[in-house]
Each structure stands twice: as structure tokens, then as C-alpha cells.
Design a protein around this motif. Structure first.
Motif, PDB file in Angstrom:
ATOM      1  N   ALA A  18       1.060  -1.184  -0.124  1.00 22.95           N
ATOM      2  CA  ALA A  18       0.286  -0.224   0.265  1.00 22.95           C
ATOM      3  C   ALA A  18       0.826   0.945  -0.138  1.00 22.95           C
ATOM      4  N   ARG A  19       2.023   1.676   0.631  1.00 20.49           N
ATOM      5  CA  ARG A  19       2.883   2.854   1.279  1.00 20.49           C
ATOM      6  C   ARG A  19       3.513   3.159  -0.648  1.00 20.49           C
ATOM      7  N   THR A  20       3.503   1.831  -1.289  1.00 20.93           N
ATOM      8  CA  THR A  20       4.267   2.284  -2.510  1.00 20.93           C
ATOM      9  C   THR A  20       3.624   2.845  -3.609  1.00 20.93           C
ATOM     10  N   LEU A  21       1.743   3.056  -3.293  1.00 17.87           N
ATOM     11  CA  LEU A  21       0.871   3.497  -4.242  1.00 17.87           C
ATOM     12  C   LEU A  21       0.844   5.134  -3.566  1.00 17.87           C
ATOM     13  N   VAL A  22       1.109   4.867  -2.769  1.00 18.75           N
ATOM     14  CA  VAL A  22       0.654   7.049  -2.310  1.00 18.75           C
ATOM     15  C   VAL A  22       1.683   8.082  -3.182  1.00 18.75           C
ATOM     16  N   GLU A  23       2.976   7.669  -4.041  1.00 17.33           N
ATOM     17  CA  GLU A  23       2.928   8.580  -5.107  1.00 17.33           C
ATOM     18  C   GLU A  23       1.599   8.465  -5.881  1.00 17.33           C
ATOM     19  N   LYS A  24       0.706   7.945  -6.316  1.00 14.05           N
ATOM     20  CA  LYS A  24       0.002   7.925  -7.078  1.00 14.05           C
ATOM     21  C   LYS A  24      -1.243   7.898  -6.390  1.00 14.05           C
ATOM     22  N   GLU A  25      -1.683   8.383  -5.817  1.00 13.17           N
ATOM     23  CA  GLU A  25      -2.662   8.392  -4.886  1.00 13.17           C
ATOM     24  C   GLU A  25      -2.581   8.466  -3.723  1.00 13.17           C
ATOM     25  N   PRO A  26      -2.314  10.227  -2.805  1.00 16.90           N
ATOM     26  CA  PRO A  26      -1.770  10.194  -1.826  1.00 16.90           C
ATOM     27  C   PRO A  26      -3.009   9.684  -0.446  1.00 16.90           C
ATOM     28  N   ASN A  27      -4.432   9.418  -0.983  1.00 18.92           N
ATOM     29  CA  ASN A  27      -5.519   8.321  -0.062  1.00 18.92           C
ATOM     30  C   ASN A  27      -4.819   7.629   0.286  1.00 18.92           C
ATOM     31  N   TYR A  28      -3.875   6.274  -0.238  1.00 16.55           N
ATOM     32  CA  TYR A  28      -3.186   5.113  -0.536  1.00 16.55           C
ATOM     33  C   TYR A  28      -2.515   5.329   1.295  1.00 16.55           C
ATOM     34  N   THR A  29      -2.213   6.662   1.497  1.00 14.24           N
ATOM     35  CA  THR A  29      -0.773   6.511   2.618  1.00 14.24           C
ATOM     36  C   THR A  29      -2.389   6.234   3.800  1.00 14.24           C
ATOM     37  N   TYR A  30      -3.994   6.713   3.716  1.00 16.22           N
ATOM     38  CA  TYR A  30      -4.718   6.921   5.038  1.00 16.22           C
ATOM     39  C   TYR A  30      -4.755   5.115   5.052  1.00 16.22           C
ATOM     40  N   ALA A  31      -5.116   4.763   3.518  1.00 13.26           N
ATOM     41  CA  ALA A  31      -5.473   2.939   3.655  1.00 13.26           C
ATOM     42  C   ALA A  31      -4.525   2.207   4.499  1.00 13.26           C
ATOM     43  N   THR A  32      -3.047   2.873   3.964  1.00  8.38           N
ATOM     44  CA  THR A  32      -0.974   2.195   4.535  1.00  8.38           C
ATOM     45  C   THR A  32      -1.305   1.847   5.827  1.00  8.38           C
ATOM     46  N   ALA A  33      -2.286   2.961   6.916  1.00  7.23           N
ATOM     47  CA  ALA A  33      -2.489   3.423   8.229  1.00  7.23           C
ATOM     48  C   ALA A  33      -3.058   2.587   7.955  1.00  7.23           C
ATOM     49  N   ARG A  34      -4.441   2.454   8.068  1.00 12.24           N
ATOM     50  CA  ARG A  34      -5.110   1.439   8.873  1.00 12.24           C
ATOM     51  C   ARG A  34      -5.030   0.091   8.558  1.00 12.24           C
ATOM     52  N   LEU A  35      -3.754  -0.853   7.228  1.00 11.32           N
ATOM     53  CA  LEU A  35      -3.172  -1.862   7.527  1.00 11.32           C
ATOM     54  C   LEU A  35      -2.098  -1.981   8.530  1.00 11.32           C
ATOM     55  N   LEU A  36      -1.845  -1.218   8.965  1.00 12.28           N
ATOM     56  CA  LEU A  36      -0.439  -1.592  10.123  1.00 12.28           C
ATOM     57  C   LEU A  36      -1.449  -1.359  11.392  1.00 12.28           C
ATOM     58  N   LEU A  37      -2.920  -0.676  11.220  1.00 18.45           N
ATOM     59  CA  LEU A  37      -3.106  -0.509  12.417  1.00 18.45           C
ATOM     60  C   LEU A  37      -3.883  -2.127  12.387  1.00 18.45           C
ATOM     61  N   ASP A  38      -3.950  -3.019  12.148  1.00 23.04           N
ATOM     62  CA  ASP A  38      -4.263  -5.039  12.460  1.00 23.04           C
ATOM     63  C   ASP A  38      -3.166  -4.920  13.050  1.00 23.04           C
ATOM     64  N   LYS A  39      -1.881  -4.570  12.664  1.00 21.51           N
ATOM     65  CA  LYS A  39      -0.473  -4.960  13.629  1.00 21.51           C
ATOM     66  C   LYS A  39      -0.637  -4.462  15.031  1.00 21.51           C
ATOM     67  N   LEU A  40      -1.180  -3.382  14.619  1.00 14.58           N
ATOM     68  CA  LEU A  40      -1.434  -2.838  16.287  1.00 14.58           C
ATOM     69  C   LEU A  40      -2.238  -3.709  16.894  1.00 14.58           C
ATOM     70  N   ARG A  41      -3.099  -3.926  16.231  1.00 15.18           N
ATOM     71  CA  ARG A  41      -4.210  -4.157  17.493  1.00 15.18           C
ATOM     72  C   ARG A  41      -3.836  -5.759  17.363  1.00 15.18           C
TER      73      ARG A  41
END
Length: 978
Positions: free
Chosen positions: A210-233
Motif C-alpha cells: 500500500a505504501r508504494t502506491l502513495v505517490e500515485k494516490e495520496p489516499n493510499y497513505t490512509y489505507a496503509t495506516a489502517r493496514l498497519l493498525l491491524d498489526k498494532l491491534r
């Protein structure tokens, strides 16, 4: 016969998108229900009534539905359940289906319907078992898109890869985000996995994809953060034993359950103060808003995880909303209504409307709550005092405080030492010891120790002081890790303007100069010059002021140090002139507080309003801003009483004067929201009006707090007590400096007369109220541009202690998409031109103006905006100056402009290398050109005060300027203040 409440719930679609990030939002007052599959539907009380009615039918038989008693009981109980949720969330929010089920059980028991309640519990347990069984079956079923594979669990055993859960996590991560595709993430992540992959690496694959796609669409930064949340949980909830496999949709239920467990565990592990157990933890747990996890960018969440969350044996035991509540609880410890205040503080922090400084976030609610941001000390001229000051540095740095040291009293090289009949080695050897102490004692093991040494321009050792950061010369007289700053009197600047001589003294020969400023300093300094001319001063040196100024600028350009700060405006505009002298600023040049060797170590407590969050419908929402500032001032004032003080003199000073420093961040984002270019009069006007509003509300809030809690002890005699507010103190500076040497706009729009009267009669809770800090890391957390900075680049890779992150300007991308201009070619063009849009022909001119980057903004706009803000601030601001293709002439004009515009301090010089400039120039090979004409901002200066630049040697500035290491741009270690 039973019916699960979820089965009776409508399957209506998700809420509409309502903000720039594509995040879903709840209409005011509306309750929503999160179903087990993650979908969100409106709350419908009739579904609860149906489920309870069928529960009564199952126990009492078919006649129950027609029973008046049952109908009235169900109706009454349904109203009670609905009222409970509306009371908890008066402004609306989301409720997990399981939480509704819990309430049904509870209300049935309380109503005395034990048989129905028991049957309801058994029904729930049976269906939970069936769902688990079905989930196991689903795991073994082949996925139509991806091959089956196994994962290696932590204990070494293998299990099937749960692709269905991966789909759920990715679906949740992408929900409500425009331009984000679930399939793109899943396809690439699955390609990176292999049979037997470690289970923990599955999440890593999703995040990296997901983080590699940020440069194409900034909203991927939110998607990446939410995927990281799964690890945190998994990490935090697993440690707490709550629900390690919870998805985001489960968190409305599990946050409330996790908070009490977290507090208890934290206390047992001696990581959290036992006082937090005295809160109503159930009430606070129910106040946590799980949806606010969705606000984070990847950089923001990763920064929290790496550096802020409390951990045990490297296992993070906090989640974002628990983290914010822990901070809020720590700040509410001494409040009368502690739960209500903790919830108020939590809501402000978790909304990103305001953020406390890093030390507060690190330590609030812990056993040693060192919450203050920075400390200012004066070093005396004796060995005991010098090493005592260095020991103070070590103790303060240990608990995450940034340091500013005033070294001016220490005698210069060659000065006479009466006790030994010898000669002094000067201040530099002691600075070397202070430098090494900062390296040895880092800030609680969380970031490097950081200190800034200040020296007045008349000090005998000032020329060697300028060279402390050079990479050549005797390394024993270099301080490669210490920040340095010039503390410049107005008289020196006048001598530079008039091309006159300047005399250097050793402070033991002129001891009173250290405590003098304004006209009193000028008179005394000239008196000592006369004594020197008569041979009555033992040690002095005469230099050409312009030569010393040139060396100051040359070293600033070459090494990034010393920064240039101005002694007289810091003192003449200080509200606390009656209580002492400002001898230096702090680590980041925004704090201007009194210090006295051996008596007072000044302390400041910082936090920042997120200005971008207060732009509503293209305008500054004053009502929201006033509410934010009022709560923020209360939180900052609480820091003073709760704070852990490693040094007694800092506690005495802080309690005596109670200074705080409320600042702002996200200024550039606020301009984007209003479609205003940084290089424009409109931006200058917004800097003025927005800071006026913050100033007005902050002073008002401190005044109101004084009525509730009492005035600070040294209020009488202060400028506040005389009815002199920051806007009024400009007159004091002009009178001392001379009107020919200052030009500051003094317009205003608020009703300052009534506030002036209120302050004068009712007092202030805090001696100082405002200061704009760099916000290097807390702006990362909230996902906005730091402090008052222009955008660094529109596309670049940012490095800090959490790693490397692609940063793309979301405002630019959304604008380009709206105009059909965002494609792979545009991405490559931005990369080629290093984030600049100026030479990309397809981009319209209006967008080029709005999205000009920091080095494309003329320094005059940065200085003028800073001047407008400075008139409202009782302390100072961390002001970075950006100059492309820097040379002596540009630096000379820019720093004279800063002094002439009434600024108190400047911070880093950001100099762009000429080789970099070439690709991204706007016109004729020159970015943000500084001219010596009227456009420089000095056109109103008198003839005697015109810039003297002709004899500054251009050859002293290399053609390819090095970029100084600086906070949050290219130095991952320099995030010491916030």
C-alpha cells in the motif's frame, strides 16, 4: 424462537463521503451500528424491540407477543437502551452490534427477566460458536482469486493463510477512500507471499504494498495506516488478552474493554501512574471513539508506534485512542471533575484540532510526568557554577527536555583569573564539555539530547564561537553536535547598517552589559568603549561591524550555525521586564523567558493548534477556534502543576511565573484550503488575522483561568498589569530602537480595548501565553505541514527516526485530478523536477502560484508573514528562512529585513544547492530571488539604514551550497523540540 439483532437490521449502504480525505462521517446526532461484517447502518430501535419480543416468545410461548405486559416491557426496555446510547454519544457516533447485545442482556437482568436473559445469553453463545465454526470452514475453502498457502505461526506450527480475513482487513482499510483499490493491494501483496511465510510478515506485505502506491494516490497513505493498525491491534490487544484478532469494525466494542485492562497492566508494570486507577475507567473507555483511528496518515501512525506508544519488552501495549486517553487522563489528574475534563482533553487531542508537545505525549500519566518542552539556563562565571549548569543540562535532558544555555557571563579567552593569577581559556572549552554531555545523555532513550548555546555579539570569544560547527580546525575547539545562536543587540545591527566599528569585551570587565538592553545598553556600551579608548579596560578588541556580520552570515551559510536572534525585541516586548532579563532563547528559538544563574531556570510548556482543522467552508471558524484555544490553555496550565521537575530551580521558576507557549501548525494547509498562495498579500493578511484570533482567545482564556484559579504570583508590575498587551509592546521597541529602524504593521480587527481592561483588572494565569514551535513530529502525527512552514516539496521522500516515507501533496493531486491532469507522466515530471510544478507546462499558472514550494517562495513573504504574527505573540516563533542559490547579498538583505521587520528570532537557514536549483527554476535561473530594490521589503528604510552589501565577498559563498541538516526535512535526528 430467537432473532439476532443484526439479522433484523437494515442492510443500507455506508454513509456518504464528506471530507477531502474521503473518510466517512456521521451526521450530527446520528447513531450508527457496525455489523459483524464491517458494514455500517443507521441505528434502528425497532430492531431491538423485535429481537426482545422474539426472546420473550421463545421463553413464554406464542401468546407472549399479544401480552400487554410483554409489549409494555419491551417498549420500556427499548427506550432505556436507546437513551443509554444517546447519553453516551450526544453528538452521534458508532456502536458495535455486540455492544447492543450486551445492553439487551444487562437491561433484561435489571428488569428482573432472568429467564429471558438466560435464554438470550445461551442463544448468543451458540450462534457465536456457529460463526467460529463457519469461519474455520471458510479458511479451508479455496479462494477463487488466490492460491491456498500456509503461514508459520510464532510457535513454529503451520496454519492455512486466512485469505478471507485478509480481504476483510483490506476492505476496511480502503472503505470510503476515493481512488484506492482493494484489488491492487491484495494482488501485489499476495505476489510477495510464499508458502510457509511467517504470519507476522503477512501484514508487512500488505503495508509495504500500500505504501508504494502513495505517490500515485495520496489516499493510499490512509489505507496503509489502517493496514498497519491491524498489526498494532494484534500486538496491543494480544498483550492485554482482549481480542488479538479484532478488526477495525470490532474496536467500538473492544476499545471500551481494553482501556481498564491497559491501565491495570501499565500500573503493574510500573509504566503508568497508579493515580490513573482512580478514574472511572468504564466511563472513559466508553468515551473512546474508534473511528478516529481512521484519520491517521501512514507517517503519523508509524511515528506514534515507533516513538510514543508505551511498550513492555519492545511490545507496544497502547493503541491510538488509548494513547490519547492516557495523555488526557494525565493532564486531568488535579481537575475537580477529572472524568469530564479527561474526556474533554481526549476529544480535543484525538480530533487533531490541537496537539500537545512531544514530552507531554511521551510522559503524561506516567510515573515521572516530565511534560515540559524546553528549559533555559544562564551559566555563571565560576567553575562550580559552570559544571553545575552542565549537570543541570544532563538531568533535564534525561527526561526529554530541550535546552537553551546562555553562556555570555563566562569570561573570554585571555581574561585575567584573580584566584590563580592566570589567564582564562575562554568559553569554548566548556562548550565542548556541554556538547559531549548532550550526546552522552539522550532524551530518555527516545531521541538525542539537544542543546543550544547562546552568546552575545560583544563577547570576546564571539569570533571563535562562530566557528564551533566547522569541520576543519582544532577538533578540541569544535562542537559538532551542539546548536549555537548569536544573541544580537540592536546597537550592533545599527553599526552594521551604518558601517561603523564594534568593540568586543570580556564579560568580567563589563559585567552589567549582560543584563542591559535598549537605550540603557547603548549608553553603557558606549561608556565602556570610551574607557577602552582611554586604556582603562584590560581586554578588548575593535572590529568592523560589517566584517563581523559577514562572518556571521558566512558561518550560518557554511555550517547552518549560529542562528541569528535579537536580544532587544525579546526583552523590550517581554511582559516580565519587571521580573528579570531574557538572556537567550531555547533550543528552537521560540521561547523568550527570564533566566538568572543559580536562581531561575526558565521552563516552557508547549502545544499547537492545528490551523487547518479550523478552516470550515473556506473560512477560519472563529467559534471553533475559541473553543479549541480555551481548552488548550487549560491543558497547558495543568502541565505546570503536574510536571516532574528534575531540577528544583526549574520548578520554582515555573510555579512563580507559570509561562506557557500555545502555537500553531498546518499554516500551509490552511492556505491550501482557502486557495491562497504563500507568496501573496492574502497569505500575509491571513497570517495576521489568524494569529490575532489565536492571541485574543489565548489571552482571554488565561485571564478567565486567573479568575478561577488565581493570578500568577509575579503579575503585579508586569506589562499585563499595566494594560500593555503584545500588540502594544511594539511601541516600546520602536521608542528604544528608533522609528527609522523598524517597520511593523500595527492594524487590528478584534475588540482589544475591552480585553485590555479585563486583563488589567482581573489578571492573567500565565506570564507568557504564546510561542510558535517547530512542531516537527506532532505535525507528522496530525498529517499537516509543520508549524508556519511553506511546503518543502510536492513530492519527496521524508526521512526520520521512523524510516523513510513518500510524501506527496494531496491538495495538488486532488486539484490535478479535478482537471484531468494526474497520470504517470505527471508523477515522473514531479520526480524529475524534485517536487516543483513550475516547469511543467501542463500545469496552469494559478496552480503554479498556489503550489510553489519553500524555495520558490521569496523570503520577503516569509518574513512579512512572520512580522504580522510576531506583533500578536508575547514570545517568539521558530522561523526558518528558505533561500535558493544563496549568496552573501541575499543573506545580508534577508537577515536585515528580519531585524527591520521587528522579528525576535530566526531559526535555520535553508539554503538550496545551486546544482539542485538549475532544474527547478521559475524565471531566468533564479528561484525566490531577493532583490535590493523596494521589493526586498526595505523600501521604507531611511537612507542611513539602507543595506550595505557591496563589499560582502561573493567568493566567500560556495557556488554549490550545502543544505544544512534541519528538523524534519533531511536530518532524522533533529526533532528535539516537538
Amino acid at each position: 424462537m430467537h432473532t439476532d439483532i443484526e439479522q433484523t437490521t437494515s442492510t443500507s449502504s455506508h454513509a456518504d463521503l464528506s471530507n477531502n480525505n474521503g473518510l466517512s462521517a456521521t451526521a450530527p446526532g446520528q447513531l450508527r451500528v457496525i455489523k459483524r461484517n464491517g458494514t455500517v447502518v443507521p441505528f434502528d430501535a425497532s430492531k431491538i424491540a423485535i429481537a426482545m419480543t422474539k426472546a420473550f416468545l421463545a421463553v413464554e410461548g406464542g401468546t407472549a407477543a399479544a401480552s400487554t405486559r410483554v409489549r409494555e416491557t419491551v417498549d420500556n426496555l427499548t427506550k432505556q437502551i436507546t437513551a443509554t446510547f444517546k447519553r453516551r454519544m450526544p453528538s452521534g457516533g458508532t456502536i458495535h452490534i455486540e455492544e447492543i447485545q450486551d445492553q439487551v442482556e444487562l437491561i433484561l437482568m435489571r428488569a428482573g427477566e432472568q429467564k429471558v436473559a438466560r435464554d438470550y445469553v445461551l442463544y448468543r453463545e451458540e450462534h457465536a460458536r456457529l460463526r467460529r465454526a463457519q469461519k474455520e470452514v471458510n479458511k479451508t475453502e479455496a479462494d477463487p482469486d488466490y492460491p491456498a498457502m500456509s503461514v508459520t505461526q510464532a510457535d513454529g506450527t503451520r496454519a492455512p493463510l486466512d485469505i478471507a480475513r485478509m480481504r476483510t482487513i483490506v476492505s476496511e482499510a480502503c472503505a470510503g477512500l476515493a481512488g484506492v483499490e482493494e484489488k491492487a493491494i491484495l494482488d501485489e501483496a499476495m505476489r510477495n507471499l510464499y508458502d510457509g511465510v511467517a504470519e507476522k510478515d503477512v501484514n508487512t506485505s500488505l503495508v509495504i504494498t500500500a505504501r508504494t502506491l502513495v505517490e500515485k494516490e495520496p489516499n493510499y497513505t490512509y489505507a496503509t495506516a489502517r493496514l498497519l493498525l491491524d498489526k498494532l491491534r494484534a500486538e496491543a490487544l494480544g498483550f492485554l488478552g482482549v481480542a488479538p484478532s479484532a478488526t477495525q469494525s470490532d474496536m467500538e466494542l473492544y476499545y471500551a474493554r481494553a482501556l481498564p485492562v491497559y491501565i491495570q497492566k501499565g500500573v503493574e508494570l510500573e509504566l503508568i501512574s497508579p493515580e490513573l486507577l482512580n478514574f472511572d475507567l468504564d466511563k472513559l473507555g466508553k468515551a473512546l471513539i474508534a473511528d478516529r483511528d481512521l484519520q491517521f496518515t501512514y507517517l503519523g501512525l508509524q511515528t506514534l508506534y515507533d516513538r510514543y506508544f508505551i511498550h513492555s519488552d519492545s511490545t507496544r501495549i497502547e493503541l491510538p485512542q488509548i494513547f490519547f486517553m492516557r495523555v488526557a487522563m494525565g493532564l486531568a489528574l488535579q481537575e475537580d471533575k477529572r472524568e469530564e475534563r479527561a474526556i474533554e482533553f481526549y476529544r480535543l487531542l484525538s480530533s487533531f484540532d490541537y496537539m500537545s508537545s512531544t514530552p507531554t505525549l511521551f510522559n503524561s500519566g506516567t510515573l515521572r510526568p516530565q511534560l515540559s518542552s524546553c528549559y533555559l539556563t544562564t551559566v555563571p562565571d565560576d567553575l562550580h557554577g559552570i559544571y553545575g549548569a552542565i549537570q543541570d543540562n544532563a538531568m533535564l535532558s534525561k527526561f526529554a527536555g530541550g535546552l537553551g544555555n546562555d553562556w555570555t557571563p563566562v569570561r573570554g579567552l585571555g581574561a585575567y583569573i584573580k584566584g590563580t593569577n592566570g589567564k582564562s581559556q575562554g568559553v569554548v572549552p566548556f562548550l565542548k564539555v556541554a556538547n559531549d554531555t548532550a550526546v552522552a545523555v539522550n532524551q530518555g532513550g527516545k531521541r538525542k539530547g539537544a542543546v543550544c548555546a547562546y552568546l552575545e555579539t560583544w563577547h570576546m570569544d564571539v569570533e571563535e564561537f562562530l566557528e564551533l560547527r566547522k569541520n576543519t580546525g582544532d577538533d578540541r575547539r569544535r562542537t559538532h553536535d551542539m546548536n549555537t545562536a548569536n544573541w544580537v543587540p540592536d546597537l550592533f545591527m545599527k553599526r552594521v547598517f551604518e558601517d561603523q566599528e564594534w568593540t568586543l569585551f570580556s564579560p568580567n570587565d563589563v559585567p552589567d552589559l549582560h543584563d542591559l538592553y535598549g537605550k540603557a545598553f547603548e549608553e553603557r556600551y558606549e561608556h565602556y568603549e570610551q574607557l577602552a579608548a582611554q586604556g582603562k579596560v584590560r581586554l578588548f578588541k575593535t572590529v568592523r561591524a560589517l566584517d563581523l556580520w559577514r562572518k556571521m552570515l558566512g558561518m550560518l551559510f557554511e555550517t547552518g550555525h549560529p542562528w541569528i536572534t535579537f536580544k532587544d525585541p525579546c526583552n523590550l516586548r517581554s511582559p516580565q521586564q519587571h521580573a528579570g532579563v531574557v538572556h537567550s532563547s531555547n533550543l528552537c528559538t521560540e521561547i523568550t523567558l527570564n533566566t538568572k544563574a543559580g536562581d531561575e531556570i526558565a521552563v516552557c510548556n508547549l502545544g499547537s493548534v492545528n490551523l487547518a482543522q479550523h478552516i470550515v467552508n473556506g473560512k477560519l471558524d472563529l467559534a471553533k477556534l475559541e473553543k479549541t484555544v480555551s481548552t488548550a490553555i487549560r491543558m497547558l496550565d495543568n502541565v505546570i502543576d503536574i510536571n516532574y521537575y528534575a531540577v528544583d530551580t526549574s520548578k520554582q521558576s515555573n510555579l512563580r511565573h507559570r509561562p506557557i507557549g500555545l502555537g500553531i501548525m498546518g499554516f500551509q494547509d490552511a492556505l491550501y484550503e482557502q486557495r491562497i498562495a504563500y507568496s501573496s498579500q492574502a497569505a500575509v493578511d491571513f497570517a495576521d488575522t489568524s494569529m490575532e484570533a489565536v492571541s485574543y482567545y489565548a489571552i482571554k482564556a488565561s485571564c478567565q483561568l486567573a479568575q478561577e484559579r488565581g493570578k500568577y504570583s509575579t503579575f503585579e508590575g508586569s506589562l499585563w498589569s499595566k494594560g500593555v498587551l503584545p500588540i502594544d509592546s511594539i511601541d516600546i521597541l520602536a521608542q528604544n530602537r528608533g522609528e527609522n529602524y523598524i517597520k511593523v504593521d500595527r492594524s487590528k480587527t478584534f475588540d482589544w480595548d475591552s480585553l485590555r481592561t479585563e486583563v488589567k483588572t482581573k489578571g492573567m494565569r500565565n506570564s507568557n501565553v504564546m510561542a510558535i514551535a517547530p512542531t516537527a513530529t506532532i505535525s507528522n502525527i496530525t498529517g499537516v505541514t509543520q508549524s508556519i512552514e511553506p511546503t518543502y516539496q510536492n513530492l519527496y521522500v521524508k526521512s526520520n527516526l521512523s524510516g523513510e516515507f513518500t510524501v506527496v501533496n494531496p491538495y495538488l493531486v486532488h486539484d490535478l485530478k479535478d482537471r484531468g491532469l494526474w497520470d504517470s507522466v505527471m508523477v515522473n515530471d514531479l520526480k524529475y523536477y524534485e517536487g516543483s510544478v513550475q516547469k511543467i507546462d501542463r500545469i496552469p499558472e494559478d496552480m503554479k502560484a498556489i503550489y510553489a514550494t519553500a524555495f520558490e517562495v521569496e523570503p520577503k513573504w516569509i518574513v512579512e508573514s512572520a512580522s504580522r504574527r510576531q506583533k500578536w505573540i508575547d514570545q517568539a516563533q521558530s522561523l526558518n528562512l528558505y533561500i535558493a542559490g544563496a549568496n552573501g547579498k541575499k543573506l545580508d538583505i534577508t537577515y536585515r529585513m528580519a531585524w527591520y521587520s521587528g522579528l525576535k528570532t530566526t531559526y535555520y537557514l535553508r539554503a538550496l544547492a545551486a546544482t539542485t536549483t538549475e532544474k527547478s527554476t521559475i524565471n531566468t535561473g533564479a528561484l525566490n530571488a531577493v532583490s535590493a530594490t523596494g521589493n526586498s521589503g526595505l523600501s521604507a528604510a531611511p537612507a542611513a539604514a539602507k543595506p550595505v552589501v557591496a563589499d560582502i565577498e561573493e567568493a566567500s559563498f560556495a557556488e554549490a551550497a550545502p543544505v544544512p541538516k534541519a528538523c524534519s526535512i533531511d536530518n532524522p535526528d533533529c526533532e528535539a523540540c516537538q
